[in-house]
Write a protein that holds these residues in place. Structure first.
Motif: not given
Length: 186
Positions: A42-50
């Motif tokens: 997934f190349i959209g948004g990532l959270n702080a944990y990836g």
């Protein structure tokens, strides 16, 4: 027609923003396939944990791997995690996802050595050599605890193979244990 290197061409006559709004709802449009591993990254948004996150059904920051699991495999019971066989946090390939309890997820992480164990743990007070010395020592737990500056329960757990198993198994040595009467147990 405007072209994008990561997505299909935008159909003629559609405004780019409108096209992106429609595409953003489908997580598959925001993935690339890794041929070596089979991961759908997934190349959209990532959270702080990836982990991949997106807006889904009116909610913000929904984990994309959970959305993909539900889409391809079915509902996720309350309190259950969606775990990765590949250990790639932004992978959303349903073939790489499985359900597990929090305890099963933790056990999986330990089995795959993805946890800070032994000397990799920043709060560790013992070295691997000290653990092996403790493991084979005939001294009582209280004495060893004083010598090494740890609690006697830590010593007991090392000798019972409840902690530091990776180190004690590597040593090839047998633990020196005492029976309840304080006599050596062979």
């Amino acid at each position: 027609m405007v072209e994008s290197t990561l997505m299909a061409p935008i159909p003629h006559g559609i405004v780019y923003k409108e096209w992106m709004v429609g595409k953003a709802k489908d997580p598959l449009s925001r993935t690339v396939t890794c041929p070596e591993s089979g991961c759908w990254l997934f190349i959209g948004g990532l959270n702080a944990y990836g982990y991949g996150v997106m807006r889904h059904n009116g909610q913000r920051n929904v984990m994309v791997h959970r959305v993909m699991y539900e889409r391809f495999k079915g509902p996720i019971p309350d309190g259950i995690f969606v775990c990765h066989t590949c250990d790639v946090r932004n992978c959303v390939n349903p073939d790489h996802l499985f359900l597990g309890t929090p305890a099963e997820n933790s056990r999986d992480a330990v089995n795959k050595q993805r946890t800070a164990a032994g000397t990799d743990n920043p709060s560790s007070k013992l070295s691997e050599d000290q653990v092996i010395e403790i493991y084979v020592s005939p001294l009582p737990s209280r004495e060893l605890a004083e010598i090494y500056g740890v609690r006697s329960t830590v010593i007991q757990k090392i000798k019972a193979d409840q902690i530091w198993q990776r180190v004690t198994a590597k040593s090839g040595k047998t633990a020196f244990r005492r029976n309840r009467g304080g006599q050596p147990k062979y």
